[in-house]
Motif scaffolding. Structure first.
Motif, short mmCIF file in Angstrom:
data_model
loop_
_atom_site.label_atom_id
_atom_site.label_comp_id
_atom_site.label_asym_id
_atom_site.label_seq_id
_atom_site.Cartn_x
_atom_site.Cartn_y
_atom_site.Cartn_z
N VAL A 19 -1.82 -9.52 18.44
CA VAL A 19 -0.39 -9.82 18.43
C VAL A 19 0.37 -8.79 17.62
O VAL A 19 1.37 -8.22 18.08
CB VAL A 19 -0.14 -11.24 17.87
N ILE A 20 -0.09 -8.52 16.41
CA ILE A 20 0.68 -7.64 15.52
C ILE A 20 0.70 -6.21 16.02
O ILE A 20 1.65 -5.46 15.77
CB ILE A 20 0.12 -7.72 14.08
N ARG A 21 -0.33 -5.82 16.78
CA ARG A 21 -0.37 -4.46 17.32
C ARG A 21 0.82 -4.19 18.24
O ARG A 21 1.32 -3.06 18.31
CB ARG A 21 -1.70 -4.24 18.06
N GLN B 197 -2.13 -9.90 5.58
CA GLN B 197 -3.57 -10.13 5.70
C GLN B 197 -4.13 -9.54 6.98
O GLN B 197 -5.20 -8.92 6.98
CB GLN B 197 -3.86 -11.63 5.62
N VAL B 198 -3.41 -9.69 8.09
CA VAL B 198 -3.89 -9.16 9.36
C VAL B 198 -3.84 -7.64 9.37
O VAL B 198 -4.78 -6.97 9.83
CB VAL B 198 -3.07 -9.74 10.53
N LEU B 199 -2.77 -7.06 8.85
CA LEU B 199 -2.69 -5.60 8.80
C LEU B 199 -3.80 -5.01 7.93
O LEU B 199 -4.33 -3.94 8.22
CB LEU B 199 -1.32 -5.17 8.26
N ALA B 200 -4.16 -5.72 6.87
CA ALA B 200 -5.23 -5.23 5.99
C ALA B 200 -6.59 -5.26 6.67
O ALA B 200 -7.53 -4.61 6.20
CB ALA B 200 -5.26 -6.06 4.70
N GLU B 201 -6.71 -6.00 7.76
CA GLU B 201 -7.96 -6.02 8.51
C GLU B 201 -8.14 -4.76 9.36
O GLU B 201 -9.26 -4.39 9.70
CB GLU B 201 -8.02 -7.25 9.41
N THR B 202 -7.03 -4.12 9.71
CA THR B 202 -7.09 -2.98 10.63
C THR B 202 -6.58 -1.68 10.01
O THR B 202 -6.58 -0.65 10.68
CB THR B 202 -6.27 -3.28 11.90
N HIS B 203 -6.11 -1.73 8.77
CA HIS B 203 -5.60 -0.54 8.10
C HIS B 203 -6.25 -0.41 6.73
O HIS B 203 -6.45 -1.40 6.03
CB HIS B 203 -4.08 -0.60 7.94
N GLU B 204 -6.54 0.82 6.36
CA GLU B 204 -7.12 1.05 5.04
C GLU B 204 -6.09 0.83 3.94
O GLU B 204 -6.43 0.38 2.84
CB GLU B 204 -7.67 2.48 4.96
#
Length: 404
Positions: free
Chosen positions: A213-215, A250-257
């Motif tokens: 979703v966030i992408r 939290q979701v962005l931290a799953e896919t970004h360093e």
């Protein structure tokens, strides 16, 4: 089970121990030792490290339960099975609360005992795998930085935008920049980007925020930074609630360093949500009396929110030609040492108006070098040869930006 199964029998009754040992042997299980209650059991367990412990729940029950608790505290990953001739339901409940993995009735039968031991060991392995997965997932989470300030006009957004680009150039890893000022955010303006989908759209239209979703709401800047921008319509910001900020981070931290959140010049619930997700909070102040006063208040608010002082870094941004307050004055008034002081650079104003971050347009400017220093600090690359590579990367990005 592929491994050899070894057991320790804890039972104060010698005849009972003998019966249990015979059953274990008949079931093909190795017996490493036998002990009574108390320290005899805990010392022997620590020495022989059995795969599983069998413990008798007999008189005195208080002694048996105390031994069970001690064994579980000492060896939490070693399952303890209890056996008893008693059918007392209260005693069974007490044993389970003390850490027993299974409750068996005497006389023990070979097949039942073998199955019970294999079951609890299998459950323990699954528990350890799940715990390892959780730890791996937590350790894989990206680092969130929140840029905060007690008022507007102190250069927070300029620092946030330039820092995101600098970290991207320095590390070549995925970086997300979030405009957390849902009502008056200027990240899009300072990055010269049109707002197609915003944080407000995400909050209003998506009941569940996940990676896919966030992408759809991210836009990629020419520097390689992924951006989640503030609303462009006047009233859209009302859709953004603190829980949206937390979920998004939290979701962005799953896919970004690295995730950088720029916040409004205030201390409200939305800002609190951003702060709670941050590994480091950069509190920005300028060199003027009102800003220092407001920063002192902000620090007291952070303290009331139980924000650990170790997570707060003070950045002093000298954004005026003539400052009536010195860096030492700010540090003394706020009772905190500055992590970074950014000296006045007249080119910042032009950069903000044109939407060209200085780390791209003027990478050797005073402001850009200060931000690169901050990027080196937070990525742990300070003094590393990669820092010069970061400056070269910025210069390459500058050329590409001019060609575009």
């Amino acid at each position: 089970m592929a491994r050899n199964l070894s057991t320790l029998v804890v039972d104060p009754n010698l005849d009972s121990r003998l019966d249990v040992s015979k059953t274990l042997t008949a079931a093909g299980l190795e017996i490493l030792g036998e002990a009574s209650y108390g320290t005899e059991a805990t010392f022997l367990a620590a020495e022989i490290r059995p795969s599983v412990i069998l413990l008798a729940l007999e008189d005195p029950p208080a002694r048996a339960l105390a031994t069970l608790e001690a064994l579980q505290q000492q060896m939490p990953d070693t399952p303890v099975l209890t056996y008893s001739t008693s059918a007392d339901a209260q005693l069974m409940r007490q044993a389970m609360r003390a850490g027993a993995r299974d409750l068996l009735s005497k006389p023990l039968r070979e097949a039942e005992l073998r199955e019970a031991i294999h079951t609890v060991l299998s459950q323990e392995e699954q528990r350890q795998v799940a715990r390892w997965s959780e730890q791996s997932s937590a350790s894989a989470r990206g680092t969130v930085f929140t840029i905060a300030g007690a008022k507007g006009g102190i250069g927070k957004t300029a620092i946030a935008t330039n820092l995101a680009i600098a970290i991207r150039a320095l590390t070549r890893q995925e970086v997300a920049l979030v405009d957390g000022d849902a009502q008056f955010g200027d990240v899009a303006v300072m990055m010269d980007m049109d707002v197609e989908r915003s944080l407000a759209d995400l909050a209003r239209d998506e009941p569940d925020i996940d990676r896919e979703v966030i992408r759809r709401y991210l836009r990629r800047h020419e520097s390689g930074v992924n951006m989640l921008m503030a609303a462009s319509e006047p009233n859209d910001w009302r859709a953004v609630q603190p829980e949206h900020i937390s979920a998004m981070a939290q979701v962005l931290a799953e896919t970004h360093e690295y995730v950088i959140i720029d916040t409004p010049g205030a201390m409200n619930e939305a800002v609190a949500a951003s702060l709670n997700e941050a590994a480091i909070v950069f509190l920005v102040t300028s060199l003027d009396v009102s800003s220092v006063k407001d920063t002192k208040t902000a620090l007291r608010i952070l303290q009331s929110w139980a924000m650990p002082p170790s997570r707060v870094r003070l950045i002093i941004n000298d954004n005026t030609r003539a400052s009536a307050v010195s860096v030492a004055d700010v540090e003394r008034a706020c009772d905190i040492k500055a992590s970074l002081t950014i000296k006045y650079d007249s080119r910042v104003g032009v950069s903000v108006q044109t939407g060209k971050p200085l780390v791209l347009s003027e990478p050797r400017s005073r402001f850009a070098r200060s931000v690169m220093e901050l990027a080196e600090q937070v990525t742990g690359i300070a003094g590393h040869p990669a820092s010069s590579k970061g400056m070269k990367s910025l210069q390459r990005l500058t050329v590409l930006g001019r060609r575009a």
